[in-house]
Design a protein around this motif. Structure first.
Motif, mmCIF file in Angstrom:
data_model
loop_
_atom_site.group_PDB
_atom_site.id
_atom_site.type_symbol
_atom_site.label_atom_id
_atom_site.label_comp_id
_atom_site.label_asym_id
_atom_site.label_seq_id
_atom_site.Cartn_x
_atom_site.Cartn_y
_atom_site.Cartn_z
ATOM 1 N N ALA A 45 34.466 42.683 31.117
ATOM 2 C CA ALA A 45 35.390 43.183 30.096
ATOM 3 C C ALA A 45 35.712 42.106 29.060
ATOM 4 C CB ALA A 45 36.665 43.711 30.745
ATOM 5 N N CYS A 46 35.933 40.880 29.514
ATOM 6 C CA CYS A 46 36.229 39.784 28.585
ATOM 7 C C CYS A 46 34.990 39.434 27.757
ATOM 8 C CB CYS A 46 36.730 38.562 29.343
ATOM 9 S SG CYS A 46 38.311 38.837 30.187
ATOM 10 N N ALA A 47 33.823 39.473 28.378
ATOM 11 C CA ALA A 47 32.579 39.197 27.645
ATOM 12 C C ALA A 47 32.321 40.269 26.589
ATOM 13 C CB ALA A 47 31.409 39.095 28.620
ATOM 14 N N ASP A 84 32.005 42.469 39.011
ATOM 15 C CA ASP A 84 32.734 43.616 38.472
ATOM 16 C C ASP A 84 33.663 44.190 39.535
ATOM 17 O OD1 ASP A 84 31.532 43.406 36.002
ATOM 18 O OD2 ASP A 84 29.934 44.811 36.486
ATOM 19 N N GLY A 85 34.708 44.806 39.071
ATOM 20 C CA GLY A 85 35.680 45.413 39.979
ATOM 21 C C GLY A 85 36.973 44.628 39.975
ATOM 22 N N LYS A 86 38.055 45.340 39.870
ATOM 23 C CA LYS A 86 39.376 44.716 39.837
ATOM 24 C C LYS A 86 39.893 44.502 41.252
ATOM 25 C CE LYS A 86 40.814 47.151 35.678
ATOM 26 N NZ LYS A 86 41.815 48.050 35.125
ATOM 27 N N PRO A 87 40.505 43.342 41.485
ATOM 28 C CA PRO A 87 41.165 43.162 42.786
ATOM 29 C C PRO A 87 42.335 44.133 42.909
ATOM 30 C CG PRO A 87 41.040 41.081 41.569
ATOM 31 C CD PRO A 87 40.581 42.167 40.650
ATOM 32 N N GLN A 102 45.410 42.908 28.701
ATOM 33 C CA GLN A 102 45.546 43.007 30.156
ATOM 34 C C GLN A 102 44.284 42.520 30.865
ATOM 35 O OE1 GLN A 102 48.592 43.957 31.172
ATOM 36 N NE2 GLN A 102 48.127 43.627 33.329
ATOM 37 N N VAL A 103 43.124 42.677 30.207
ATOM 38 C CA VAL A 103 41.861 42.256 30.833
ATOM 39 C C VAL A 103 41.853 40.764 31.147
ATOM 40 C CG1 VAL A 103 40.488 44.131 29.834
ATOM 41 C CG2 VAL A 103 40.646 41.942 28.630
ATOM 42 N N GLU A 106 43.816 40.232 34.333
ATOM 43 C CA GLU A 106 43.025 40.715 35.462
ATOM 44 C C GLU A 106 41.881 39.759 35.786
ATOM 45 O OE1 GLU A 106 42.036 44.669 34.189
ATOM 46 O OE2 GLU A 106 44.090 45.393 34.549
ATOM 47 N N ALA A 107 41.235 39.216 34.755
ATOM 48 C CA ALA A 107 40.148 38.256 34.984
ATOM 49 C C ALA A 107 40.686 36.985 35.632
ATOM 50 C CB ALA A 107 39.442 37.930 33.668
ATOM 51 N N ALA A 108 41.838 36.514 35.180
ATOM 52 C CA ALA A 108 42.419 35.307 35.775
ATOM 53 C C ALA A 108 42.754 35.541 37.243
ATOM 54 C CB ALA A 108 43.661 34.874 34.990
#
Length: 157
Positions: A45-47, A84-87, A102-103, A106-108
């Protein structure tokens, strides 16, 4: 004994400063990565956000498609990809006033980052909030002010 590498996530504006604008304030961050004191992580998502923004009209720094591709390749060389995939813990994160940001939170979280490095006011405000976040949210300048290239002055929540 060698200390573990600091784990970082950068927001899009910090990536632009690194890849396009050559911002001098990122020198401590670049040095920490080059010297293997820190590593950067990025998710899909960040990329995708970075790819989208690299295509914007950046005035005298606007990039043609070949230059955009070169910036993305450099990002991929520098950053470790996240799966990929959110914790599940993402539900516990505070909501950013700008939903598009928000991405980065979530990435952090997914990267188990020590720091989310950003210039975004909404994200920085969350870092100053009362809600517990398992990583620090700091500006590039604040990150680079510590002798160990990590902000000693910013407390972890």
């Amino acid at each position: 004994m060698r200390r573990p590498l600091l784990r970082l996530v950068l927001d899009t504006n910090v990536w632009l400063d690194w890849l396009v604008f050559g911002e001098p304030s990122l020198a401590p961050l670049k040095a920490a990565v080059a010297e293997r004191r820190a590593e950067i992580f990025i998710d899909a998502a960040c990329a995708a956000e970075l790819e989208r923004v690299l295509a914007y009209d950046l005035g005298k720094h606007s990039l043609d498609p070949a230059a955009q591709a070169a910036c993305l390749a450099e990002c991929r060389r520098i950053a470790q990809p996240l799966q990929d995939g959110k914790p599940a813990e993402c539900a516990s994160l505070p909501r950013c006033t700008d939903p598009a940001d928000q991405v980065f939170l979530e990435a952090a979280l997914a990267a188990r980052a020590d720091f989310l490095v950003t210039k975004d006011r909404a994200l920085l405000e969350l870092g100053r909030g009362k809600r517990a976040i398992p990583f620090r949210i700091v500006t590039p300048d604040a990150w680079g002010q510590s002798p160990d290239s990590g902000p000693a002055c910013v407390s972890r929540y």
